[in-house]
Design a protein around this motif. Structure first.
Motif, PDB file in Angstrom:
ATOM      1  N   CYS A  79      65.829 -21.262  -9.833  1.00 60.07           N
ATOM      2  CA  CYS A  79      65.714 -20.361  -8.679  1.00 60.07           C
ATOM      3  C   CYS A  79      66.989 -19.563  -8.411  1.00 60.07           C
ATOM      4  O   CYS A  79      66.960 -18.595  -7.658  1.00 60.07           O
ATOM      5  CB  CYS A  79      65.300 -21.127  -7.422  1.00 60.07           C
ATOM      6  N   LEU A 134      65.734 -20.989  -1.808  1.00 55.78           N
ATOM      7  CA  LEU A 134      65.432 -19.859  -2.678  1.00 55.78           C
ATOM      8  C   LEU A 134      64.047 -20.017  -3.318  1.00 55.78           C
ATOM      9  O   LEU A 134      63.927 -20.608  -4.388  1.00 55.78           O
ATOM     10  CB  LEU A 134      66.503 -19.757  -3.782  1.00 55.78           C
ATOM     11  N   PRO A 135      63.003 -19.511  -2.655  1.00 57.24           N
ATOM     12  CA  PRO A 135      61.666 -19.564  -3.262  1.00 57.24           C
ATOM     13  C   PRO A 135      61.525 -18.453  -4.303  1.00 57.24           C
ATOM     14  O   PRO A 135      61.895 -17.310  -4.051  1.00 57.24           O
ATOM     15  CB  PRO A 135      60.735 -19.331  -2.070  1.00 57.24           C
ATOM     16  N   VAL A 136      61.012 -18.824  -5.458  1.00 57.58           N
ATOM     17  CA  VAL A 136      60.813 -17.861  -6.542  1.00 57.58           C
ATOM     18  C   VAL A 136      59.429 -18.127  -7.129  1.00 57.58           C
ATOM     19  O   VAL A 136      59.057 -19.289  -7.323  1.00 57.58           O
ATOM     20  CB  VAL A 136      61.910 -18.017  -7.631  1.00 57.58           C
ATOM     21  N   GLY A 160      66.376 -25.389  -4.053  1.00 59.56           N
ATOM     22  CA  GLY A 160      65.167 -24.863  -4.658  1.00 59.56           C
ATOM     23  C   GLY A 160      64.960 -25.501  -6.023  1.00 59.56           C
ATOM     24  O   GLY A 160      65.817 -26.251  -6.499  1.00 59.56           O
ATOM     25  N   SER A 205      68.597 -29.294  -5.765  1.00 57.74           N
ATOM     26  CA  SER A 205      67.178 -28.969  -5.615  1.00 57.74           C
ATOM     27  C   SER A 205      66.662 -29.381  -4.242  1.00 57.74           C
ATOM     28  O   SER A 205      65.875 -28.663  -3.642  1.00 57.74           O
ATOM     29  CB  SER A 205      66.347 -29.609  -6.724  1.00 57.74           C
ATOM     30  N   PRO A 255      63.689 -13.714  -3.825  1.00 57.92           N
ATOM     31  CA  PRO A 255      64.468 -12.990  -4.837  1.00 57.92           C
ATOM     32  C   PRO A 255      64.832 -11.580  -4.383  1.00 57.92           C
ATOM     33  O   PRO A 255      64.014 -10.853  -3.809  1.00 57.92           O
ATOM     34  CB  PRO A 255      63.526 -12.948  -6.050  1.00 57.92           C
ATOM     35  N   LEU A 263      60.190 -18.150 -12.459  1.00 54.66           N
ATOM     36  CA  LEU A 263      60.973 -19.355 -12.755  1.00 54.66           C
ATOM     37  C   LEU A 263      60.855 -19.718 -14.240  1.00 54.66           C
ATOM     38  O   LEU A 263      61.867 -20.033 -14.889  1.00 54.66           O
ATOM     39  CB  LEU A 263      60.484 -20.534 -11.906  1.00 54.66           C
ATOM     40  N   LYS A 289      70.080 -21.210  -7.520  1.00 56.20           N
ATOM     41  CA  LYS A 289      70.909 -21.895  -6.524  1.00 56.20           C
ATOM     42  C   LYS A 289      72.364 -22.040  -6.961  1.00 56.20           C
ATOM     43  O   LYS A 289      73.259 -21.894  -6.142  1.00 56.20           O
ATOM     44  CB  LYS A 289      70.311 -23.243  -6.129  1.00 56.20           C
TER      45      LYS A 289
END
Length: 168
Positions: A17, A107-109, A13, A86, A151, A114, A19
């Motif tokens: 995020c 991991l989308p945030v 991500g 990433s 999240p 962010l 990671k």
């Protein structure tokens, strides 16, 4: 390692995020080595980012190759391993896949969260580069089989990741 042989896990991500945090926790829970993707950047990449200059594909190529080689070393030695990276583009993930069997956890945030996280930490990646990472990001496609973890409390994310890996 389990009965299916070693596995490489890449927690991916954009910057901020989580990671590295999830990756380190996942590695510790499995008794596996953890590779911090940032540690594989050449000094020139870190200098570019510190100066607020985004990396391009040519800048990222040696970094991805070095990280893939490290992952491959563990897998070929029969050890499962977790790495943070990433892995913004599918092509980058394909480079990493050359190391051996990999599973990706994305991991989308939301961008606002962010930015908040990036302002509150000490890191060579300035918040100003977040937009370039978001513009470069190609979320994993369905055929890549990545686990998408939005999240949540860290313990919940770790439990979901471990359960997903156990089903492999």
């Amino acid at each position: 390692m389990d009965g299916n042989g070693p596995v490489g896990v890449v927690v991916m991500g954009v910057s901020g995020c989580g990671k590295s945090s999830l990756g380190a926790a996942l590695a510790a829970a499995g008794g596996w080595p953890f590779l911090e993707g940032d540690d594989f950047h050449p000094a020139a990449n870190i200098a570019r980012m510190r100066a607020g200059l985004p990396l391009d594909d040519a800048d990222r190529a040696p970094w991805l190759a070095a990280l893939a080689a490290a992952i491959a070393g563990h897998l070929h030695a029969g050890r499962s391993v977790v790495a943070s990276c990433s892995a913004l583009k599918r092509a980058y993930r394909d480079t990493l896949r050359q190391a051996g069997p990999l599973r990706f956890i994305y991991l989308p945030v939301p961008p606002g969260e962010l930015r908040r996280r990036m302002r509150e930490r000490s890191h060579f990646m300035p918040p100003a580069l977040l937009d370039s990472q978001l513009a470069t990001l190609e979320e994993p496609a369905a055929d890549e089989g990545a686990l998408v973890l939005p999240p949540a409390p860290p313990e919940a994310m770790l439990a979901q990741a471990r359960a997903w890996l156990a089903r492999r």
